[in-house]
Scaffold this motif. Structure first.
Motif, PDB file in Angstrom:
ATOM      1  N   GLY A   1       0.851  -1.115   0.216  1.00 22.28           N
ATOM      2  CA  GLY A   1       0.006   0.095   0.102  1.00 22.28           C
ATOM      3  C   GLY A   1       0.890   1.315  -0.105  1.00 22.28           C
ATOM      4  N   SER A   2       1.986   1.238   0.729  1.00 23.98           N
ATOM      5  CA  SER A   2       2.749   2.390   0.599  1.00 23.98           C
ATOM      6  C   SER A   2       3.408   2.665  -0.667  1.00 23.98           C
ATOM      7  N   PHE A   3       3.634   1.565  -1.437  1.00 28.13           N
ATOM      8  CA  PHE A   3       4.220   1.897  -2.926  1.00 28.13           C
ATOM      9  C   PHE A   3       3.010   2.396  -3.791  1.00 28.13           C
ATOM     10  N   TYR A   4       1.845   1.710  -3.450  1.00 27.13           N
ATOM     11  CA  TYR A   4       0.588   2.052  -4.184  1.00 27.13           C
ATOM     12  C   TYR A   4       0.138   3.419  -4.187  1.00 27.13           C
ATOM     13  N   ALA A   5       0.611   4.115  -2.833  1.00 29.38           N
ATOM     14  CA  ALA A   5       0.147   5.408  -2.450  1.00 29.38           C
ATOM     15  C   ALA A   5       1.013   6.515  -3.255  1.00 29.38           C
ATOM     16  N   LEU A   6       2.485   6.089  -3.197  1.00 27.02           N
ATOM     17  CA  LEU A   6       3.424   6.610  -3.627  1.00 27.02           C
ATOM     18  C   LEU A   6       3.057   6.989  -5.387  1.00 27.02           C
ATOM     19  N   LEU A   7       2.887   5.633  -5.814  1.00 25.21           N
ATOM     20  CA  LEU A   7       2.988   5.864  -7.379  1.00 25.21           C
ATOM     21  C   LEU A   7       1.527   6.430  -7.564  1.00 25.21           C
ATOM     22  N   SER A   8       0.361   6.287  -7.015  1.00 24.02           N
ATOM     23  CA  SER A   8      -0.985   6.541  -7.440  1.00 24.02           C
ATOM     24  C   SER A   8      -0.961   8.244  -7.096  1.00 24.02           C
ATOM     25  N   LEU A   9      -0.198   8.675  -5.896  1.00 28.41           N
ATOM     26  CA  LEU A   9      -0.232   9.975  -5.542  1.00 28.41           C
ATOM     27  C   LEU A   9       0.600  10.754  -7.090  1.00 28.41           C
ATOM     28  N   GLY A  10       1.730  10.423  -7.480  1.00 30.95           N
ATOM     29  CA  GLY A  10       2.328  10.805  -8.625  1.00 30.95           C
ATOM     30  C   GLY A  10       1.483  10.789  -9.756  1.00 30.95           C
ATOM     31  N   LEU A  11       0.726   9.959 -10.124  1.00 26.92           N
ATOM     32  CA  LEU A  11      -0.407   9.840 -11.415  1.00 26.92           C
ATOM     33  C   LEU A  11      -1.509  10.801 -11.096  1.00 26.92           C
ATOM     34  N   ALA A  12      -2.029  10.849  -9.914  1.00 29.64           N
ATOM     35  CA  ALA A  12      -3.051  11.701  -9.537  1.00 29.64           C
ATOM     36  C   ALA A  12      -2.797  13.217  -9.844  1.00 29.64           C
ATOM     37  N   ILE A  13      -1.318  13.615  -9.269  1.00 25.87           N
ATOM     38  CA  ILE A  13      -0.954  15.009  -9.257  1.00 25.87           C
ATOM     39  C   ILE A  13      -0.724  15.268 -10.812  1.00 25.87           C
TER      40      ILE A  13
ATOM     41  N   GLY B   1      -7.443  12.373 -10.049  1.00 22.47           N
ATOM     42  CA  GLY B   1      -7.036  13.570  -9.804  1.00 22.47           C
ATOM     43  C   GLY B   1      -7.198  14.031  -8.324  1.00 22.47           C
ATOM     44  N   SER B   2      -7.545  13.025  -7.444  1.00 25.13           N
ATOM     45  CA  SER B   2      -7.921  13.579  -5.921  1.00 25.13           C
ATOM     46  C   SER B   2      -6.636  13.193  -5.326  1.00 25.13           C
ATOM     47  N   ILE B   3      -5.867  14.188  -4.735  1.00 22.17           N
ATOM     48  CA  ILE B   3      -4.557  13.856  -3.887  1.00 22.17           C
ATOM     49  C   ILE B   3      -4.902  12.924  -2.920  1.00 22.17           C
ATOM     50  N   GLY B   4      -5.697  13.510  -2.039  1.00 18.28           N
ATOM     51  CA  GLY B   4      -6.034  12.863  -0.692  1.00 18.28           C
ATOM     52  C   GLY B   4      -6.340  11.423  -1.135  1.00 18.28           C
ATOM     53  N   GLY B   5      -7.267  11.282  -2.073  1.00 17.96           N
ATOM     54  CA  GLY B   5      -7.911   9.972  -2.535  1.00 17.96           C
ATOM     55  C   GLY B   5      -6.855   9.101  -2.895  1.00 17.96           C
ATOM     56  N   ALA B   6      -6.024   9.264  -3.673  1.00 12.24           N
ATOM     57  CA  ALA B   6      -4.898   8.652  -3.981  1.00 12.24           C
ATOM     58  C   ALA B   6      -4.135   7.980  -2.922  1.00 12.24           C
ATOM     59  N   ILE B   7      -3.813   8.791  -1.751  1.00 11.75           N
ATOM     60  CA  ILE B   7      -3.012   8.449  -0.841  1.00 11.75           C
ATOM     61  C   ILE B   7      -3.930   7.557   0.119  1.00 11.75           C
ATOM     62  N   ALA B   8      -5.146   7.837   0.447  1.00 10.37           N
ATOM     63  CA  ALA B   8      -5.862   6.835   1.601  1.00 10.37           C
ATOM     64  C   ALA B   8      -6.258   5.755   0.877  1.00 10.37           C
ATOM     65  N   THR B   9      -6.678   5.733  -0.664  1.00 10.36           N
ATOM     66  CA  THR B   9      -7.104   4.598  -1.286  1.00 10.36           C
ATOM     67  C   THR B   9      -5.774   3.564  -1.617  1.00 10.36           C
ATOM     68  N   GLY B  10      -4.607   4.180  -1.851  1.00  8.61           N
ATOM     69  CA  GLY B  10      -3.513   3.528  -2.145  1.00  8.61           C
ATOM     70  C   GLY B  10      -3.335   2.644  -0.847  1.00  8.61           C
ATOM     71  N   LEU B  11      -3.011   3.092   0.519  1.00  3.03           N
ATOM     72  CA  LEU B  11      -2.716   2.567   1.623  1.00  3.03           C
ATOM     73  C   LEU B  11      -4.026   1.540   1.951  1.00  3.03           C
ATOM     74  N   GLY B  12      -5.077   2.047   1.799  1.00  2.00           N
ATOM     75  CA  GLY B  12      -6.462   1.198   2.140  1.00  2.00           C
ATOM     76  C   GLY B  12      -6.263  -0.131   1.265  1.00  2.00           C
ATOM     77  N   MET B  13      -6.194   0.111   0.122  1.00  2.00           N
ATOM     78  CA  MET B  13      -6.375  -1.047  -0.941  1.00  2.00           C
ATOM     79  C   MET B  13      -4.983  -2.215  -0.490  1.00  2.00           C
ATOM     80  N   GLY B  14      -3.964  -1.575   0.013  1.00  2.00           N
ATOM     81  CA  GLY B  14      -2.917  -2.497   0.451  1.00  2.00           C
ATOM     82  C   GLY B  14      -3.236  -3.284   1.487  1.00  2.00           C
ATOM     83  N   VAL B  15      -4.105  -2.712   2.306  1.00  2.00           N
ATOM     84  CA  VAL B  15      -4.676  -3.402   3.568  1.00  2.00           C
ATOM     85  C   VAL B  15      -5.498  -4.476   3.216  1.00  2.00           C
TER      86      VAL B  15
END
Length: 292
Positions: free
Chosen positions: A20-32, A241-255
């Motif tokens: 989820g940590s890697f998902y969050a970083l990568l999806s955050l970059g995509l969302a930005i 495009g949601s910055i907060g959504g990318a972070i929360a979802t990345g970590l959440g989907m990892g869990v």
């Protein structure tokens, strides 16, 4: 009823948090990149692979320290992203978004093919830095220090990026540039430069994720393509495009993935796509996205 093994469950949750940590970083970059620039960057996975290879090769050829690589490699990958945006994406910026999607997809294939030709398809290992070897014995599990570092570092970077974009004047300029670039340029802001640097920063996040991943996963040319489709699904779930959504979802989907691996391993590779399908059915804009 499930017979729950706490140690096994904790281990899978840790694996889920790391993924989820890697998902969050990568999806955050995509969302930005998508949220602020409206560019669908299919080369994000390749930049993640490039970051891991850059750290590995710099260590093998020059003995570059992990902590130095953690700074130098993302900057280098970010500079490559700047060059890609300036000389390849900008000339087609006014065309349909499909053109930039196909361009970045082609870049990803080119990079993956080049690295496969030079280094082969088998993975290579990168050593864990001496300062982060070992672990902590908890009552319910053994926590490797480097795994804990990945989660902490990713969360700190993600939250720092969110704060910069959502709560600072620079972030306000970025959002304003998305809404009305001509008006912002009239106030003396160099919008093309801001766009280029934003793309470079989004790509640098993928490079950072690659450096963090190198001591955990096997460094191989296909490591980016295997994670990219999952990351795109996470971006859709969180809201394009949601910055907060990318972070929360990345970590959440990892869990969620980690829990699925424990309770129903057969579904662990598809659970994220099932969630994406349900989200698209009931909330097409994503969990944190805004309706058009």
């Amino acid at each position: 009823m499930f017979d729950i093994n706490i140690m096994a469950l904790s281990g899978q949750l840790l694996v889920g948090l790391i993924n989820g940590s890697f998902y969050a970083l990568l999806s955050l970059g995509l969302a930005i990149i998508f949220g602020l620039l409206r560019i669908i960057n299919f080369a994000q996975g390749a930049m993640y692979m490039l970051g891991a290879f850059a750290a590995l090769l710099a260590f093998k050829w020059t003995g570059l320290n992990y902590w130095v690589a953690l700074v130098v490699v993302p900057v280098t990958v970010g500079v490559l992203g700047i060059l890609i945006e300036r000389f390849l994406i900008r000339p087609i910026a006014n065309l349909d978004h499909l053109y930039s999607l196909l361009l970045t997809f082609g870049i990803a294939l080119m990079l993956q093919g080049t690295f496969t030709h030079i280094f082969g398809s088998s993975g290579q290992s990168y050593p864990v830095p001496a300062e982060l070897k070992g672990g902590i014995k908890l009552p319910f599990m053994y926590l490797p220090t480097y795994r804990a570092w990945i989660v902490v570092a990713s969360v700190v970077v993600c939250l720092g990026t969110w704060f910069m974009i959502e709560k600072t004047k620079l972030g306000a300029y970025l959002r304003a540039g998305t809404e009305n670039p001509k008006l912002l340029q009239a106030f003396g802001i160099n919008v093309p430069l801001m766009v280029t640097l934003t793309f470079g920063f989004g790509v640098a996040l993928a490079g950072l994720a690659g450096v963090l991943a190198a001591p955990v996963y096997s460094v191989s040319p296909d490591m980016g393509s295997s994670i990219l489709i999952v990351v795109f699904a996470i971006v859709v779930i969180g809201g394009m495009g949601s910055i907060g959504g990318a972070i929360a979802t990345g970590l959440g989907m990892g869990v969620v993935e980690g829990l699925t691996k424990y309770f129903y391993p057969e579904a662990s590779t598809t659970v994220i796509f099932v969630v994406m399908m349900l989200v698209l059915l009931f909330k097409p804009a994503g969990l944190f996205g805004k309706e058009a």
